[in-house]
Design a protein around this motif. Structure first.
Motif, PDB file in Angstrom:
ATOM      1  N   ASP A  27      11.254  -1.385   2.261  1.00  0.00           N
ATOM      2  CA  ASP A  27      10.358  -1.480   3.225  1.00  0.00           C
ATOM      3  C   ASP A  27       9.253  -2.712   3.182  1.00  0.00           C
ATOM      4  O   ASP A  27       8.603  -2.929   4.080  1.00  0.00           O
ATOM      5  CB  ASP A  27       9.271  -0.218   2.994  1.00  0.00           C
ATOM      6  CG  ASP A  27       8.848  -0.332   1.339  1.00  0.00           C
ATOM      7  OD1 ASP A  27       8.936  -1.264   0.598  1.00  0.00           O
ATOM      8  OD2 ASP A  27       8.278   0.654   0.866  1.00  0.00           O
TER       9      ASP A  27
ATOM     10  N   LYS B  28      -3.604  -3.523  -4.378  1.00  0.00           N
ATOM     11  CA  LYS B  28      -3.020  -2.277  -3.777  1.00  0.00           C
ATOM     12  C   LYS B  28      -2.067  -2.461  -2.790  1.00  0.00           C
ATOM     13  O   LYS B  28      -1.803  -1.691  -1.868  1.00  0.00           O
ATOM     14  CB  LYS B  28      -4.326  -1.174  -3.570  1.00  0.00           C
ATOM     15  CG  LYS B  28      -5.058  -1.139  -4.426  1.00  0.00           C
ATOM     16  CD  LYS B  28      -6.297  -0.085  -4.180  1.00  0.00           C
ATOM     17  CE  LYS B  28      -7.089   0.154  -5.475  1.00  0.00           C
ATOM     18  NZ  LYS B  28      -8.227   1.223  -5.031  1.00  0.00           N
TER      19      LYS B  28
ATOM     20  N   GLU C 141       0.617  -0.845   4.936  1.00  0.00           N
ATOM     21  CA  GLU C 141       0.716   0.643   4.353  1.00  0.00           C
ATOM     22  C   GLU C 141      -0.394   0.883   3.469  1.00  0.00           C
ATOM     23  O   GLU C 141      -0.438   0.532   2.352  1.00  0.00           O
ATOM     24  CB  GLU C 141       2.072   0.968   3.907  1.00  0.00           C
ATOM     25  CG  GLU C 141       3.291   0.928   5.086  1.00  0.00           C
ATOM     26  CD  GLU C 141       3.167   2.083   5.652  1.00  0.00           C
ATOM     27  OE1 GLU C 141       2.558   2.887   5.480  1.00  0.00           O
ATOM     28  OE2 GLU C 141       3.680   2.096   6.898  1.00  0.00           O
ATOM     29  N   ALA C 142      -0.943   2.006   3.508  1.00  0.00           N
ATOM     30  CA  ALA C 142      -2.138   2.494   2.849  1.00  0.00           C
ATOM     31  C   ALA C 142      -1.680   2.983   1.492  1.00  0.00           C
ATOM     32  O   ALA C 142      -2.218   2.710   0.340  1.00  0.00           O
ATOM     33  CB  ALA C 142      -2.876   3.581   3.453  1.00  0.00           C
ATOM     34  N   SER C 143      -0.498   3.437   1.288  1.00  0.00           N
ATOM     35  CA  SER C 143       0.149   4.004   0.266  1.00  0.00           C
ATOM     36  C   SER C 143       0.952   2.788  -0.603  1.00  0.00           C
ATOM     37  O   SER C 143       1.598   3.058  -1.721  1.00  0.00           O
ATOM     38  CB  SER C 143       1.203   5.248   0.617  1.00  0.00           C
ATOM     39  OG  SER C 143       2.193   4.951   1.498  1.00  0.00           O
ATOM     40  N   GLY C 144       0.862   1.772   0.027  1.00  0.00           N
ATOM     41  CA  GLY C 144       1.727   0.625  -0.626  1.00  0.00           C
ATOM     42  C   GLY C 144       3.092   0.450  -0.130  1.00  0.00           C
ATOM     43  O   GLY C 144       3.583   1.460   0.155  1.00  0.00           O
ATOM     44  N   TYR C 145       3.889  -0.534  -0.825  1.00  0.00           N
ATOM     45  CA  TYR C 145       5.131  -0.687  -0.511  1.00  0.00           C
ATOM     46  C   TYR C 145       6.150  -0.488  -1.651  1.00  0.00           C
ATOM     47  O   TYR C 145       5.391  -0.528  -2.907  1.00  0.00           O
ATOM     48  CB  TYR C 145       5.351  -2.177  -0.024  1.00  0.00           C
ATOM     49  CG  TYR C 145       5.081  -2.311   1.262  1.00  0.00           C
ATOM     50  CD1 TYR C 145       5.558  -1.931   2.559  1.00  0.00           C
ATOM     51  CD2 TYR C 145       3.549  -2.713   1.635  1.00  0.00           C
ATOM     52  CE1 TYR C 145       5.073  -2.279   3.793  1.00  0.00           C
ATOM     53  CE2 TYR C 145       3.020  -2.888   2.817  1.00  0.00           C
ATOM     54  CZ  TYR C 145       3.762  -2.737   3.991  1.00  0.00           C
ATOM     55  OH  TYR C 145       3.383  -2.716   5.048  1.00  0.00           O
ATOM     56  N   SER C 146       7.140   0.212  -1.831  1.00  0.00           N
ATOM     57  CA  SER C 146       7.642   0.665  -2.913  1.00  0.00           C
ATOM     58  C   SER C 146       9.138   0.184  -3.149  1.00  0.00           C
ATOM     59  O   SER C 146       9.863   0.469  -4.062  1.00  0.00           O
ATOM     60  CB  SER C 146       7.691   2.118  -3.179  1.00  0.00           C
ATOM     61  OG  SER C 146       8.182   2.884  -1.950  1.00  0.00           O
TER      62      SER C 146
ATOM     63  N   THR D 278       4.248   3.474 -10.635  1.00  0.00           N
ATOM     64  CA  THR D 278       4.404   4.782 -10.702  1.00  0.00           C
ATOM     65  C   THR D 278       5.026   4.975 -12.197  1.00  0.00           C
ATOM     66  O   THR D 278       4.982   6.016 -12.690  1.00  0.00           O
ATOM     67  CB  THR D 278       5.503   5.277  -9.933  1.00  0.00           C
ATOM     68  OG1 THR D 278       6.932   4.646 -10.161  1.00  0.00           O
ATOM     69  CG2 THR D 278       5.299   5.321  -8.398  1.00  0.00           C
TER      70      THR D 278
ATOM     71  N   ILE E  95       1.933   0.363  -5.599  1.00  0.00           N
ATOM     72  CA  ILE E  95       1.345   0.971  -6.425  1.00  0.00           C
ATOM     73  C   ILE E  95       2.043   1.513  -7.619  1.00  0.00           C
ATOM     74  O   ILE E  95       3.319   2.169  -7.222  1.00  0.00           O
ATOM     75  CB  ILE E  95       0.906   2.486  -5.683  1.00  0.00           C
ATOM     76  CG1 ILE E  95       0.153   2.109  -4.320  1.00  0.00           C
ATOM     77  CG2 ILE E  95       0.108   3.424  -6.669  1.00  0.00           C
ATOM     78  CD1 ILE E  95      -1.207   1.470  -4.494  1.00  0.00           C
TER      79      ILE E  95
END
Length: 217
Positions: free
Chosen positions: A107, A211, A38-43, A216, A214
């Motif tokens: 995720d 990355k 996932e480009a937005s990373g895993y959270s 927060t 990410i």
């Protein structure tokens, strides 16, 4: 011609030695990230230490990883009871466990496993030490002898280093494909508490740099 080391330089050397002695014994020796990650990373991670023969070690590692991830703003749990009460991981219900983890909103699934342990013997050479400020200057024989006469020597010896190699994998919970992997090496851990905390910092820091997560916070 002899060169004296100043007090400030001597103190600097001492500080460098102290910092080096306190350097982390855990380091990442390699990592890989899938282009399909996932480009937005895993959270929202589920963390599982695959150390079935030592519950204390397993729990300590998982708790430290969870805590540090949460500090970075990444959701993380390791307890299957919180995913689905009564759920246990066995060879026969792996698919059921993955399905339950996915349905819980996680995720990604992180696995941690010791893949190798080695013992390496090395020779530590002896060292000679001369008090730098003993006896004043050496313009006269007495001063010179006072400087270099009281030299002390410690003999060499053999030391055995214990190394642990750990593999950390991250799987996308939706596709169950491997999206990130890293290997770490830990040398002579002094205690499970210290080693687990140090391991958590090194791994999470590498995940951030790659990355794959990410922060927060």
């Amino acid at each position: 011609m002899k060169t004296l080391i100043s007090k400030s330089s001597f103190h600097l050397l001492i500080m460098i030695a102290i910092v080096t002695a306190c350097a982390p014994s855990t380091k990442i020796i390699g990592s890989w990230k899938s282009p399909e990650a996932e480009a937005s990373g895993y959270s929202n991670l589920f963390v599982a230490a695959m150390i079935s023969d030592n519950y204390v070690t397993k729990k300590t590692i998982e708790d430290d990883i969870d805590e540090l991830l949460i500090e970075k703003g990444i959701q993380a749990i390791s307890n299957l009871e919180k995913v689905k009460p009564g759920l246990m991981l066995t060879n026969d219900n792996k698919d059921q466990v993955v399905q339950a983890i996915r349905e819980s909103g996680r995720d990604a699934i992180m696995t941690i496993a010791i893949i190798d342990q080695t013992n390496e013997t090395r020779y530590v050479p002896g060292t000679a030490y001369t008090p730098m400020y003993y006896g004043g200057g050496y313009g006269r024989f007495g001063g010179y002898y006072g400087m270099y006469g009281p030299m002390t020597y410690s003999p060499g010896y053999y030391a055995t280093d214990k190394n642990y190699y750990v593999e950390i994998n991250l799987y996308d919970s939706e596709t169950q494909t491997l999206v990130w992997s890293a290997q770490s090496a830990t040398t002579n851990p002094s205690s499970i508490d210290k080693a687990a905390r140090e391991f958590a910092y090194v791994v999470v820091d590498k995940m951030i740099k790659d990355k794959i997560i990410i922060p927060t916070k």
